[in-house]
Design a protein around this motif. Structure first.
Motif, PDB file in Angstrom:
ATOM      1  N   GLU A 164       0.829  -1.220   0.000  1.00  0.00           N
ATOM      2  CA  GLU A 164       0.000   0.000   0.000  1.00  0.00           C
ATOM      3  C   GLU A 164       0.860   1.267   0.000  1.00  0.00           C
ATOM      4  N   LEU A 165       2.171   1.106   0.134  1.00  0.00           N
ATOM      5  CA  LEU A 165       3.049   2.266   0.361  1.00  0.00           C
ATOM      6  C   LEU A 165       4.163   2.324  -0.679  1.00  0.00           C
ATOM      7  N   ASN A 166       4.608   3.545  -0.981  1.00  0.00           N
ATOM      8  CA  ASN A 166       5.829   3.715  -1.766  1.00  0.00           C
ATOM      9  C   ASN A 166       6.902   4.236  -0.810  1.00  0.00           C
ATOM     10  N   LEU A 167       7.838   3.387  -0.456  1.00  0.00           N
ATOM     11  CA  LEU A 167       8.799   3.756   0.592  1.00  0.00           C
ATOM     12  C   LEU A 167       9.709   4.910   0.168  1.00  0.00           C
ATOM     13  N   PHE A 168       9.785   5.163  -1.148  1.00  0.00           N
ATOM     14  CA  PHE A 168      10.592   6.311  -1.611  1.00  0.00           C
ATOM     15  C   PHE A 168       9.963   7.644  -1.193  1.00  0.00           C
ATOM     16  N   ASP A 169       8.659   7.606  -0.809  1.00  0.00           N
ATOM     17  CA  ASP A 169       7.971   8.838  -0.374  1.00  0.00           C
ATOM     18  C   ASP A 169       8.446   9.330   0.990  1.00  0.00           C
ATOM     19  N   TYR A 170       9.149   8.473   1.736  1.00  0.00           N
ATOM     20  CA  TYR A 170       9.443   8.817   3.132  1.00  0.00           C
ATOM     21  C   TYR A 170      10.922   9.144   3.331  1.00  0.00           C
ATOM     22  N   ASP A 171      11.155  10.199   4.139  1.00  0.00           N
ATOM     23  CA  ASP A 171      12.533  10.608   4.429  1.00  0.00           C
ATOM     24  C   ASP A 171      13.191   9.661   5.420  1.00  0.00           C
ATOM     25  N   GLN A 172      12.372   9.115   6.328  1.00  0.00           N
ATOM     26  CA  GLN A 172      12.912   8.236   7.354  1.00  0.00           C
ATOM     27  C   GLN A 172      11.838   7.217   7.739  1.00  0.00           C
ATOM     28  N   ILE A 173      12.294   5.996   8.058  1.00  0.00           N
ATOM     29  CA  ILE A 173      11.386   4.915   8.475  1.00  0.00           C
ATOM     30  C   ILE A 173      11.800   4.488   9.884  1.00  0.00           C
ATOM     31  N   TYR A 174      10.810   4.282  10.743  1.00  0.00           N
ATOM     32  CA  TYR A 174      11.082   3.908  12.136  1.00  0.00           C
ATOM     33  C   TYR A 174      10.375   2.583  12.411  1.00  0.00           C
ATOM     34  N   LEU A 175      11.103   1.654  13.014  1.00  0.00           N
ATOM     35  CA  LEU A 175      10.616   0.276  13.121  1.00  0.00           C
ATOM     36  C   LEU A 175      10.773  -0.257  14.543  1.00  0.00           C
ATOM     37  N   CYS A 176       9.729  -0.917  15.048  1.00  0.00           N
ATOM     38  CA  CYS A 176       9.837  -1.590  16.354  1.00  0.00           C
ATOM     39  C   CYS A 176       8.776  -2.686  16.449  1.00  0.00           C
ATOM     40  N   GLY A 177       9.178  -3.857  16.943  1.00  0.00           N
ATOM     41  CA  GLY A 177       8.222  -4.961  17.083  1.00  0.00           C
ATOM     42  C   GLY A 177       8.962  -6.247  17.375  1.00  0.00           C
ATOM     43  N   PRO A 178       8.258  -7.381  17.287  1.00  0.00           N
ATOM     44  CA  PRO A 178       8.929  -8.674  17.480  1.00  0.00           C
ATOM     45  C   PRO A 178      10.046  -8.848  16.445  1.00  0.00           C
ATOM     46  N   GLU A 179      11.097  -9.553  16.852  1.00  0.00           N
ATOM     47  CA  GLU A 179      12.296  -9.596  15.996  1.00  0.00           C
ATOM     48  C   GLU A 179      12.025 -10.137  14.590  1.00  0.00           C
ATOM     49  N   MET A 180      11.260 -11.235  14.462  1.00  0.00           N
ATOM     50  CA  MET A 180      11.069 -11.798  13.119  1.00  0.00           C
ATOM     51  C   MET A 180      10.178 -10.915  12.259  1.00  0.00           C
ATOM     52  N   MET A 181       9.266 -10.177  12.893  1.00  0.00           N
ATOM     53  CA  MET A 181       8.463  -9.196  12.149  1.00  0.00           C
ATOM     54  C   MET A 181       9.378  -8.087  11.608  1.00  0.00           C
ATOM     55  N   MET A 182      10.321  -7.632  12.446  1.00  0.00           N
ATOM     56  CA  MET A 182      11.239  -6.579  12.015  1.00  0.00           C
ATOM     57  C   MET A 182      12.174  -7.089  10.925  1.00  0.00           C
ATOM     58  N   TRP A 183      12.640  -8.327  11.111  1.00  0.00           N
ATOM     59  CA  TRP A 183      13.540  -8.920  10.114  1.00  0.00           C
ATOM     60  C   TRP A 183      12.826  -9.067   8.766  1.00  0.00           C
ATOM     61  N   ASP A 184      11.562  -9.472   8.836  1.00  0.00           N
ATOM     62  CA  ASP A 184      10.745  -9.608   7.625  1.00  0.00           C
ATOM     63  C   ASP A 184      10.713  -8.265   6.864  1.00  0.00           C
ATOM     64  N   ILE A 185      10.502  -7.176   7.609  1.00  0.00           N
ATOM     65  CA  ILE A 185      10.450  -5.849   6.975  1.00  0.00           C
ATOM     66  C   ILE A 185      11.834  -5.454   6.444  1.00  0.00           C
ATOM     67  N   ILE A 186      12.853  -5.565   7.284  1.00  0.00           N
ATOM     68  CA  ILE A 186      14.199  -5.094   6.904  1.00  0.00           C
ATOM     69  C   ILE A 186      14.726  -5.875   5.695  1.00  0.00           C
ATOM     70  N   SER A 187      14.507  -7.181   5.691  1.00  0.00           N
ATOM     71  CA  SER A 187      15.065  -7.981   4.592  1.00  0.00           C
ATOM     72  C   SER A 187      14.297  -7.775   3.283  1.00  0.00           C
ATOM     73  N   ARG A 188      13.039  -7.299   3.358  1.00  0.00           N
ATOM     74  CA  ARG A 188      12.277  -7.009   2.132  1.00  0.00           C
ATOM     75  C   ARG A 188      12.515  -5.584   1.633  1.00  0.00           C
ATOM     76  N   THR A 189      13.109  -4.736   2.470  1.00  0.00           N
ATOM     77  CA  THR A 189      13.237  -3.314   2.109  1.00  0.00           C
ATOM     78  C   THR A 189      14.703  -2.872   2.193  1.00  0.00           C
ATOM     79  N   ARG A 190      15.602  -3.760   1.748  1.00  0.00           N
ATOM     80  CA  ARG A 190      17.037  -3.527   1.905  1.00  0.00           C
ATOM     81  C   ARG A 190      17.486  -2.189   1.338  1.00  0.00           C
TER      82      ARG A 190
END
Ligand code: FAD
Ligand code: FES
Length: 256
Positions: A164-190
Motif C-alpha cells: 500500500e506504500l511507496n517507501l521512496f515517499d518517506y525521508d525516514q522509516i522507524y521500526l519496532c516490534g517482534p524480531e522476526m516481524m522486524m527482520w521480515d520488513i528489513i530484509s524485504r526493504t534492503r
C-alpha cells in the motif's frame, strides 16, 4: 546508576495482556529510550517509554505478571532514561510497528506531529483483540493495520501492508516490534536500510555497557548503550533475525 523510587499513578488496560502504567516521574526521555524497571523482590527488566511518563507492558512472564499485580499507589524502582533513542529526520516519516512494539512509535509519532512532520503508520497485530493505540495513531495521520488472522485490516503480517506504500515517499522509516516481524520488513526493504531506524531487543542485565549480555555479533555492539535504536543496514550484517542470546549467553532462536 542507582534506581530511584517511583509511584505508579494510573494503570490503563490497552488489551487483555497489555497495560499502560503512568509513573509519578517525567524523566524527559527521547522516544526509543528505555527504563530499567525494578519490580522489588522479582526482577529488573527493560521497558521502552510509550510517553514522557508512561510505559506500556505486555504480560509475558514472572516480572511482567508481578507488575500487573501492582496498582495505582504501588511503587517500583527506575533507572533511566537509558540508551540512544530515535532521531527525527526529514518532513515525511513512516512508522512500522508490531504488537507492543508500537508503544515507543506512538510516543515518537506524537513528537513528530508536534514538530509539523507528516506521519504515516503501518501497524501489525495478531488479531483485532491485540490492537493498541489505534486512535492515537489515527490522530497522527494515515494508518494501515494488518492482523495475522484477518480480523481487522489487511490479513497477514505487517509486511503485507507494504504494498500500500511507496517507501521512496518517506525521508525516514522507524521500526519496532517482534524480531522476526522486524527482520521480515528489513530484509524485504534492503534498499531503504540506510534510512530505517530500528528499536531492537536483546537480553539486558547491567544496562550499563559492562556485562556483555546484550552484545550483537559480529561487531559486539552493546545494544543497551549504543542502542536500542540501530540503523537497519547495520542489522543486515549482524546476528539480528538469525539468533539471539538468552540469560546464560547461549544462542537461541529469534521470536515473533
Ligand atoms: C530495550 C527494550 C525495550 C523493551 N520495551 C518493552 C516494552 O515497551 N513493553 C514490553 O512489554 N516489553 C518490552 N521489552 C521486553 C521486556 O523487557 C520483556 O518482555 C520482559 O523483560 C519479560 O520479563 P518477564 O520476567 O515477565 O518474562 P520472562 O519469562 O523472564 O521472559 C520472557 C521473555 O522476555 C525476554 N526477557 C526477559 N528478561 C529480559 C531482559 N532483562 N532483557 C531483555 N529481554 C528480557 C526474554 O527474551 C524472554 O524470552 C523491552 C525489552 C528491551 C530490551
Ligand atoms: S546489558 Fe550489560 S552490556 Fe548491555
Amino acid at each position: 546508576m542507582r534506581p530511584i523510587n517511583s509511584v505508579i499513578e494510573e494503570v490503563r488496560s490497552e488489551a487483555p495482556l497489555i497495560r499502560t502504567f503512568r509513573l509519578d516521574k517525567n524523566l524527559d526521555p527521547a522516544p526509543g529510550q528505555y527504563l530499567m524497571v525494578w519490580i522489588r523482590g522479582v526482577d529488573e527488566i527493560p521497558m521502552s517509554f510509550s510517553g514522557p511518563d508512561t510505559i506500556t507492558v505486555q504480560s509475558v512472564g514472572k516480572a511482567t505478571q508481578a507488575l500487573f499485580h501492582l496498582g495505582a499507589g504501588s511503587s517500583v524502582g527506575l533507572r533511566g532514561p537509558l540508551g540512544n533513542g530515535f532521531i527525527l529526520r526529514g518532513k515525511r516519516i513512516l512508522l512500522i510497528g508490531g504488537g507492543v512494539g508500537t508503544a515507543p512509535l506512538a510516543f515518537l509519532g506524537d513528537q513528530a506531529k508536534g514538530a509539523g512532520m507528516a506521519v504515516t503508520s503501518l501497524l501489525g497485530f495478531r488479531s483485532k483483540d491485540d490492537l493498541i493505540f489505534q486512535e492515537r495513531f489515527e490522530a497522527l495521520g494515515d494508518t494501515i493495520i494488518t492482523t495475522d488472522d484477518g480480523s481487522l485490516g489487511i490479513q497477514g503480517r505487517a509486511s503485507s501492508g507494504l504494498k500500500e506504500l511507496n517507501l521512496f515517499d518517506y525521508d525516514q522509516i522507524y521500526l519496532c516490534g517482534p524480531e522476526m516481524m522486524m527482520w521480515d520488513i528489513i530484509s524485504r526493504t534492503r534498499e531503504h536500510a540506510k534510512k530505517t531506524q530500528a528499536c531492537i531487543n536483546r537480553y539486558f542485565k547491567c544496562a550499563a555497557g559492562i556485562c556483555g549480555s546484550c552484545c550483537l555479533d559480529p561487531e559486539g555492539v552493546r545494544v543497551c548503550v549504543e542502542g536500542p535504536v540501530l540503523m537497519a543496514d547495520r542489522l543486515l550484517e549482524s546476528e539480528f533475525g538469525r539468533y539471539r542470546r538468552g540469560p546464560a549467553g547461549d544462542k537461541g532462536p529469534c521470536r515473533g
